[in-house]
Design a protein around this motif. Structure first.
Motif, PDB file in Angstrom:
ATOM      1  N   TYR A   1       0.832  -1.210   0.000  1.00 37.89           N
ATOM      2  CA  TYR A   1       0.000   0.000   0.000  1.00 37.89           C
ATOM      3  C   TYR A   1       0.861   1.252   0.000  1.00 37.89           C
ATOM      4  CZ  TYR A   1      -4.065   2.895   1.128  1.00 37.89           C
ATOM      5  OH  TYR A   1      -5.075   3.817   1.081  1.00 37.89           O
ATOM      6  N   SER A   2       0.397   2.262  -0.734  1.00 37.48           N
ATOM      7  CA  SER A   2       1.033   3.575  -0.689  1.00 37.48           C
ATOM      8  C   SER A   2      -0.028   4.638  -0.458  1.00 37.48           C
ATOM      9  CB  SER A   2       1.768   3.866  -2.004  1.00 37.48           C
ATOM     10  OG  SER A   2       2.022   5.256  -2.103  1.00 37.48           O
ATOM     11  N   SER A   3       0.099   5.364   0.648  1.00 39.08           N
ATOM     12  CA  SER A   3      -0.829   6.467   0.938  1.00 39.08           C
ATOM     13  C   SER A   3      -0.623   7.614  -0.050  1.00 39.08           C
ATOM     14  CB  SER A   3      -0.621   6.984   2.364  1.00 39.08           C
ATOM     15  OG  SER A   3      -0.923   5.966   3.274  1.00 39.08           O
ATOM     16  N   GLU A   4       0.604   7.704  -0.590  1.00 35.79           N
ATOM     17  CA  GLU A   4       0.923   8.778  -1.546  1.00 35.79           C
ATOM     18  C   GLU A   4       0.298   8.491  -2.901  1.00 35.79           C
ATOM     19  OE1 GLU A   4       3.270  11.492  -0.879  1.00 35.79           O
ATOM     20  OE2 GLU A   4       2.805  10.824   1.154  1.00 35.79           O
ATOM     21  N   LYS A   5       0.584   7.277  -3.416  1.00 34.82           N
ATOM     22  CA  LYS A   5       0.182   6.952  -4.796  1.00 34.82           C
ATOM     23  C   LYS A   5      -1.108   6.128  -4.866  1.00 34.82           C
ATOM     24  CE  LYS A   5       4.666   7.352  -6.977  1.00 34.82           C
ATOM     25  NZ  LYS A   5       5.612   7.648  -5.915  1.00 34.82           N
ATOM     26  N   LEU A   6      -1.629   5.750  -3.690  1.00 32.38           N
ATOM     27  CA  LEU A   6      -2.865   4.969  -3.582  1.00 32.38           C
ATOM     28  C   LEU A   6      -2.744   3.543  -4.140  1.00 32.38           C
ATOM     29  CD1 LEU A   6      -5.617   7.662  -4.310  1.00 32.38           C
ATOM     30  CD2 LEU A   6      -4.537   7.033  -2.142  1.00 32.38           C
ATOM     31  N   ASP A   7      -1.508   3.050  -4.288  1.00 29.42           N
ATOM     32  CA  ASP A   7      -1.325   1.637  -4.656  1.00 29.42           C
ATOM     33  C   ASP A   7      -1.985   0.790  -3.577  1.00 29.42           C
ATOM     34  OD1 ASP A   7       0.320   2.677  -6.583  1.00 29.42           O
ATOM     35  OD2 ASP A   7       2.196   1.992  -5.682  1.00 29.42           O
ATOM     36  N   GLY A   8      -2.734  -0.209  -3.985  1.00 33.09           N
ATOM     37  CA  GLY A   8      -3.318  -1.148  -3.028  1.00 33.09           C
ATOM     38  C   GLY A   8      -4.662  -0.717  -2.470  1.00 33.09           C
ATOM     39  N   ARG A   9      -5.089   0.504  -2.772  1.00 34.02           N
ATOM     40  CA  ARG A   9      -6.334   1.013  -2.174  1.00 34.02           C
ATOM     41  C   ARG A   9      -7.545   0.163  -2.586  1.00 34.02           C
ATOM     42  NH1 ARG A   9     -10.374   5.011  -3.318  1.00 34.02           N
ATOM     43  NH2 ARG A   9     -11.076   6.033  -1.401  1.00 34.02           N
ATOM     44  N   ASN A  10      -7.635  -0.159  -3.880  1.00 35.97           N
ATOM     45  CA  ASN A  10      -8.778  -0.966  -4.340  1.00 35.97           C
ATOM     46  C   ASN A  10      -8.797  -2.346  -3.708  1.00 35.97           C
ATOM     47  OD1 ASN A  10      -9.690   1.135  -5.882  1.00 35.97           O
ATOM     48  ND2 ASN A  10      -8.870   0.370  -7.819  1.00 35.97           N
ATOM     49  N   GLU A  11      -7.599  -2.957  -3.565  1.00 31.89           N
ATOM     50  CA  GLU A  11      -7.529  -4.289  -2.939  1.00 31.89           C
ATOM     51  C   GLU A  11      -7.993  -4.233  -1.485  1.00 31.89           C
ATOM     52  OE1 GLU A  11      -3.694  -4.394  -5.458  1.00 31.89           O
ATOM     53  OE2 GLU A  11      -5.309  -2.974  -5.039  1.00 31.89           O
ATOM     54  N   VAL A  12      -7.576  -3.187  -0.774  1.00 34.50           N
ATOM     55  CA  VAL A  12      -7.997  -3.060   0.626  1.00 34.50           C
ATOM     56  C   VAL A  12      -9.514  -2.914   0.692  1.00 34.50           C
ATOM     57  CG1 VAL A  12      -7.893  -1.634   2.719  1.00 34.50           C
ATOM     58  CG2 VAL A  12      -5.782  -2.146   1.459  1.00 34.50           C
ATOM     59  N   TRP A  13     -10.085  -2.072  -0.186  1.00 30.29           N
ATOM     60  CA  TRP A  13     -11.538  -1.884  -0.169  1.00 30.29           C
ATOM     61  C   TRP A  13     -12.286  -3.169  -0.489  1.00 30.29           C
ATOM     62  CZ3 TRP A  13     -14.233   0.977   2.567  1.00 30.29           C
ATOM     63  CH2 TRP A  13     -13.883   2.298   2.841  1.00 30.29           C
ATOM     64  N   LYS A  14     -11.743  -3.945  -1.438  1.00 32.44           N
ATOM     65  CA  LYS A  14     -12.391  -5.213  -1.790  1.00 32.44           C
ATOM     66  C   LYS A  14     -12.444  -6.106  -0.546  1.00 32.44           C
ATOM     67  CE  LYS A  14     -12.093  -9.263  -4.713  1.00 32.44           C
ATOM     68  NZ  LYS A  14     -12.511 -10.037  -3.529  1.00 32.44           N
ATOM     69  N   TYR A  15     -11.333  -6.171   0.158  1.00 29.66           N
ATOM     70  CA  TYR A  15     -11.237  -6.994   1.353  1.00 29.66           C
ATOM     71  C   TYR A  15     -12.208  -6.504   2.439  1.00 29.66           C
ATOM     72  CZ  TYR A  15      -8.489 -10.717   3.444  1.00 29.66           C
ATOM     73  OH  TYR A  15      -8.092 -11.922   3.954  1.00 29.66           O
ATOM     74  N   VAL A  16     -12.233  -5.179   2.636  1.00 32.27           N
ATOM     75  CA  VAL A  16     -13.126  -4.594   3.642  1.00 32.27           C
ATOM     76  C   VAL A  16     -14.584  -4.909   3.288  1.00 32.27           C
ATOM     77  CG1 VAL A  16     -14.036  -2.379   4.498  1.00 32.27           C
ATOM     78  CG2 VAL A  16     -11.563  -2.776   4.435  1.00 32.27           C
ATOM     79  N   ASN A  17     -14.958  -4.699   2.039  1.00 29.50           N
ATOM     80  CA  ASN A  17     -16.341  -4.949   1.617  1.00 29.50           C
ATOM     81  C   ASN A  17     -16.736  -6.405   1.800  1.00 29.50           C
ATOM     82  OD1 ASN A  17     -16.972  -2.308   0.943  1.00 29.50           O
ATOM     83  ND2 ASN A  17     -16.137  -2.507  -1.121  1.00 29.50           N
ATOM     84  N   ASP A  18     -15.800  -7.314   1.561  1.00 30.08           N
ATOM     85  CA  ASP A  18     -16.070  -8.748   1.757  1.00 30.08           C
ATOM     86  C   ASP A  18     -16.391  -9.071   3.221  1.00 30.08           C
ATOM     87  OD1 ASP A  18     -15.664  -9.180  -0.903  1.00 30.08           O
ATOM     88  OD2 ASP A  18     -13.684 -10.095  -0.693  1.00 30.08           O
ATOM     89  N   HIS A  19     -15.905  -8.224   4.141  1.00 31.73           N
ATOM     90  CA  HIS A  19     -16.100  -8.497   5.569  1.00 31.73           C
ATOM     91  C   HIS A  19     -17.232  -7.693   6.195  1.00 31.73           C
ATOM     92  CE1 HIS A  19     -12.305 -10.616   5.182  1.00 31.73           C
ATOM     93  NE2 HIS A  19     -12.607 -11.204   6.329  1.00 31.73           N
ATOM     94  N   LEU A  20     -17.846  -6.829   5.415  1.00 36.88           N
ATOM     95  CA  LEU A  20     -18.916  -6.008   6.001  1.00 36.88           C
ATOM     96  C   LEU A  20     -20.269  -6.724   5.888  1.00 36.88           C
ATOM     97  CD1 LEU A  20     -17.942  -2.428   4.826  1.00 36.88           C
ATOM     98  CD2 LEU A  20     -17.872  -3.326   7.130  1.00 36.88           C
TER      99      LEU A  20
END
Length: 194
Positions: free
Chosen positions: A175-194
């Protein structure tokens, strides 16, 4: 790319009595004091100053509940491993974290942040093992990956997996907070758990 309509901090708690009572699902964010937790939260939610970033690590001393689109909470727990606090303060944090992770039924997932540039620390390993011991779902996010050359990232990813002795089925997202690398993957994971 997930669009967040509304994100607000609704409370800072130090004990169970103060947690939200509405039973909405919760996603906790844990990690060392200097791993970039506030930057991660702000970039994940596309907000500038929601979680306060500081040049002094270890600023979060409460469990902070961010209400996201009135649907779930992103929960920022105090960073661990910062030396400039008294032993008494560290013990208090330990009890607060213990209570939250072992007794919070709304907790659906813990996002454990580690620094992609370094092998996981002893405290990162302890935190991962603690979460696994209690059977809590974990997503490991290796932050600051923009500071690593793309060609070297697979090696760092492997070091994180091996360092934590990752259990089968658990994932690591660079993940990169600067370039947003990995952001979509994190959201996919979060959504799977909600």
């Amino acid at each position: 790319m997930k669009q967040i309509q509304k994100a607000e901090i609704v409370m800072s708690a130090v004990s169970q009595k103060q947690y939200p009572k509405d039973q909405l699902p919760e996603i906790a964010v844990a990690g060392r004091s200097n791993v970039g937790k506030s930057s991660f939260i702000n970039s994940l939610l596309s907000r500038k100053g929601l979680a306060r970033t500081s040049s002094k690590p270890g600023k979060t001393r409460t469990i902070n509940f961010f209400l996201i689109d009135e649907k779930f909470y992103l929960v920022d727990v105090p960073g661990y491993g910062y030396a400039k606090v008294s032993k008494q303060e560290r013990n208090k944090w330990g009890q607060m974290m213990d209570e939250y992770f072992t007794q919070r039924e709304s907790l659906q997932l813990t996002v454990l942040l580690v620094d992609a540039r370094h092998d996981p620390s002893e405290l990162d390993i302890q935190m991962y093992e603690f979460l696994k011991h209690y059977g809590l779902p974990v997503l490991v996010v290796a932050t600051k990956c923009d500071k690593i050359k793309p060609s070297k990232r697979p090696r760092h990813l492997k070091a994180v997996k091996e360092g934590l002795n990752l259990e089968p089925g658990d994932e690591v997202v660079l993940y990169s907070s600067e370039k947003l690398d990995g952001r979509n993957e994190v959201w996919k994971y979060v959504n799977d758990h909600l």
